[in-house]
Enzyme design. Structure first.
Site, mmCIF file in Angstrom:
data_model
loop_
_atom_site.group_PDB
_atom_site.id
_atom_site.type_symbol
_atom_site.label_atom_id
_atom_site.label_comp_id
_atom_site.label_asym_id
_atom_site.label_seq_id
_atom_site.Cartn_x
_atom_site.Cartn_y
_atom_site.Cartn_z
ATOM 1 N N CYS A 1 42.232 43.341 46.481
ATOM 2 C CA CYS A 1 42.673 44.174 45.361
ATOM 3 C C CYS A 1 41.519 44.918 44.698
ATOM 4 O O CYS A 1 41.731 45.914 44.014
ATOM 5 C CB CYS A 1 43.381 43.309 44.333
ATOM 6 N N ASN B 1 44.570 48.678 50.727
ATOM 7 C CA ASN B 1 44.613 47.219 50.841
ATOM 8 C C ASN B 1 46.071 46.781 50.925
ATOM 9 O O ASN B 1 46.653 46.795 51.992
ATOM 10 C CB ASN B 1 43.873 46.557 49.687
ATOM 11 N N GLU B 2 46.651 46.443 49.768
ATOM 12 C CA GLU B 2 48.067 46.032 49.803
ATOM 13 C C GLU B 2 48.893 47.153 49.198
ATOM 14 O O GLU B 2 49.541 46.967 48.173
ATOM 15 C CB GLU B 2 48.252 44.726 49.042
ATOM 16 N N GLU C 1 35.685 39.024 49.388
ATOM 17 C CA GLU C 1 36.000 39.795 48.177
ATOM 18 C C GLU C 1 35.239 39.183 47.021
ATOM 19 O O GLU C 1 35.058 37.959 46.965
ATOM 20 C CB GLU C 1 37.509 39.752 47.901
#
Ligand code: AHR
Length: 658
Positions: free
Chosen positions: A244, A375-376, A47
């Protein structure tokens, strides 16, 4: 009353039970493979956080090369004896260059060296090396008599350590020019300077400086030392671009892969969400230029022999930030991005996106097999969006595997809800994240022993022991955390039938530009080192074997009793048994290992030991190998060997069998 003899036997028996020296043999059933270990089991998570991409692995040295940062001259300083107000202006011309509308307009009046110029500070300075060639380039246009540029690298006292000149002939259209020069010094924090010579109006854009010693010598490529750390891990997959960053703090800030391919000046720059995420680690100059974009990610995966695992936005922005949702009616373009990405990666050159890939220099398909959606993300809003993606992807690509989010935590209401819903959907992979204290990792080494063997598989997509607390600035990459991860990972490997992929997170951190700790690999402008956690990952990834085999003591798995943790594997290709043992206690232990079910073992094996007497030990730029593996020979007698497991140690034993 016990007689003297009876008492002796009683004491003897008790000592066998409680004294580690008399502890039960560790039995490895080398002929009883339980399940296959996926070749891509241990991977990496990339990331652009902590200056991982811009200012990190993406080797561009000029910060804000296209004047598109929120403050257009951030990173730059204008200067010179003849500099007057209005001589250097940032112009914005949307209609001509919609994805890169700003450029610098310089008005020069019979300028020579020292009269009119610019400096660029780089990303916390520029790391440059003696004897290395530096490649400068820019786009310009001007209408008058030929002009000249003098470009140079300087040390902190303005001594020039490398320079070049470029003549800029008149050109009404934007033209690219380049020049190369060598540095005669190694500097951690050099500066770039540029003087303009001539008369007239000169427009400048995409001012760029790259080292030539990039990974595979690719122009405009990646820092080779940083890629080498990844290659050395032999990762089974590379998850990208986050994290994120996929979600964005709102939907306008989400990651859009189509904006990250093709000519650099058409990759529309965007603020990096980590720029503003943590006030205590403010990074106002953190942007995403996308010089490292989706094509480069696929190429990197191919270079280091990893499966690509892109993660795409599911129509939801970060739920900790705006929690903005794309309405279900507006989800079409998001789903189309996923379908187009598969075609970009795999389509033949007659397809629209396969042709784009070929145009970028890669006619052969990348053979993408899986992709994450979200993602989350969590909640019913996630499930209803995910279902639409899944239906559309599987309608066209029935075998394609989708990674599904189980939220931010490995337990709790959100997790439980998603786990049930995803299993109902027969999700290929459920992505679990654990940012927890080292004790949690030790206590959860048997987390997967009772997970369902059928149905959805687990992707441990992000994990790292937090030695202080989740996302705390005081977290450390120390041996305590790394050892607890090793213990936990024995549980992942022991359950290879359930857990098919795992990746530590985050991957990189720049010592002068981080937002999140701990991280796997630390860098500054010139150096890089692997943390103790890196060596744990490396030992698992490079000693994974092909099949998991049972390892027990007293018929019990080793998942914390006497602070011991173990897993074992067979490597059918190498003809070896691989045993991984973690002694998480503060005391050394000696144990016998019996290799059950084999005819014979080679009398000599290998022991790779990762250990430090201090749980607080860390690696640093000065002591990069403070916690690092050492290898020695071990003896095997018949089918038996004895191992000393030092206090706080992780041992990998490899034995050739017949
Ligand atoms: O790894 C850092 C962040 O942690 C990731 O971006 C996110 O997915 C997780 O919360």
């Amino acid at each position: 009353m016990l007689s003297g003899v009876m008492r002796f036997f009683f004491v003897f028996l008790v000592s066998i039970v409680i004294h580690p020296a008399f502890a039960q043999d560790i039995v490895v059933k080398a002929n009883a493979p339980v399940s296959r270990i996926q070749p891509h089991m241990w991977g990496i998570f990339f990331e652009d956080i902590n200056m991982g991409a811009d200012g990190g692995i993406y080797a561009e040295l000029i910060k804000n090369r296209s004047f598109e940062f929120f403050k257009p001259l951030m990173g730059w300083k204008t200067q010179g004896k003849k500099l007057k107000e209005g001589d250097m202006l940032v112009l914005n011309q949307q209609n001509e260059k919609p994805s890169n509308p700003r450029f610098l307009r310089v008005t020069a009046r019979q300028a020579s060296v020292g009269d009119l110029g610019l400096t660029n500070e780089g990303f916390r300075g520029m790391g440059i090396k003696k004897g290395v060639r530096y490649d400068f380039s820019l786009q310009y246009r001007h209408a008058g008599a030929p002009m000249k540029l003098h470009v140079m690298l300087e040390d902190s006292l303005s001594n020039i350590v490398g320079r070049a000149e470029l003549s800029l002939d008149a050109s009404a259209a934007w033209t690219t020019r380049s020049a190369s020069f060598e540095s005669n010094a190694t500097l951690m924090k050099a500066n770039f300077r540029m003087w303009i010579e001539g008369d007239g109006i000169l427009d400048l854009d995409m001012i760029s400086l790259f080292p030539s010693d990039t990974w595979k010598g690719r122009p405009g490529g990646m820092r080779s030392d940083m890629v080498q750390w990844l290659a050395d891990l032999k990762p089974g997959f590379i998850r990208f671009p986050g994290g994120c960053i996929v979600e964005g703090f709102d939907l306008s800030n989400r990651y859009r892969w189509k904006n990250t391919i093709g000519p650099l000046d058409q990759r529309q720059l965007m603020i990096n969400r980590w720029n503003i995420e943590f006030p205590h680690r403010s990074a106002p100059d953190y942007f995403q230029t996308f010089g490292l974009g989706f094509f480069e990610y696929f190429q990197l995966a191919e270079d280091i022999g990893s499966e690509a695992l892109p993660i795409l936005n599911c129509g939801m922005a970060c739920q900790y930030n705006s929690a903005e949702l794309a309405s279900l009616d507006d989800l079409g373009p998001y789903i189309q991005d996923a379908l187009d990405l598969i075609e970009f990666a795999n389509g033949d050159t007659s397809t629209q996106w396969g042709r784009v890939r070929a145009g970028l220099g890669h006619p052969a398909p990348f053979n993408l097999k899986m992709m994450g959606i979200g993602n989350e993300n969590w909640g019913p809003q996630y499930i209803e969006r995910l279902k639409r993606f899944t239906t559309a992807i599987h309608a066209r690509y029935p075998e394609f595997r989708i990674v599904n989010s189980s939220g931010t935590d490995p337990d709790g209401e959100r997790f439980n809800y998603l786990d049930v819903e995803l299993r109902k959907m027969n999700a290929s992979y459920i992505d679990e994240h654990y940012y927890r204290r080292p004790e949690w990792f030790l206590q959860n080494a048997s987390r997967y022993d009772n997970y369902p063997r059928e149905g959805s598989k687990i992707f441990a997509g992000e994990y790292a022991a937090q030695t202080d607390r989740g996302a705390s600035m005081n977290n450390k990459n120390n041996w305590r955390g790394a050892l607890s991860e090793a213990a936990f990972m024995t549980g992942l490997e022991r359950n290879a039938a359930v857990v098919e992929m795992a990746s530590y997170a985050p991957l990189f951190a720049h010592a002068d530009g981080w937002q999140w700790k701990p991280d796997l690999i630390w860098v500054n402008n010139l150096q890089s080192y692997g943390t103790p956690n890196y060596y744990v990952q490396k030992l698992f990834a490079t000693n994974k074997g092909t099949h998991e085999v049972p390892v027990t003591a007293n018929n019990e798995i080793l998942a914390g009793r006497d602070s011991l943790y173990a897993c074992a594997a067979l490597d059918t290709a190498a003809g070896e048994v691989i045993i991984k043992l973690v002694n998480a206690s503060g005391k050394p232990v000696t144990r016998s290992i019996v290799l059950d079910g084999i005819k014979k073992a080679e009398p000599k094996g290998r022991l790779i030991l990762l250990q430090h007497e201090s749980p607080d030990a860390e690696n640093t730029f000065e002591q990069p190998l403070n916690v690092s593996p050492v290898e020695k020979e071990i003896k095997i007698q018949g089918k038996k060997l004895q191992v000393d497991l030092p206090a706080s140690s992780f041992s990998v034993i490899r034995v050739k069998i017949k």
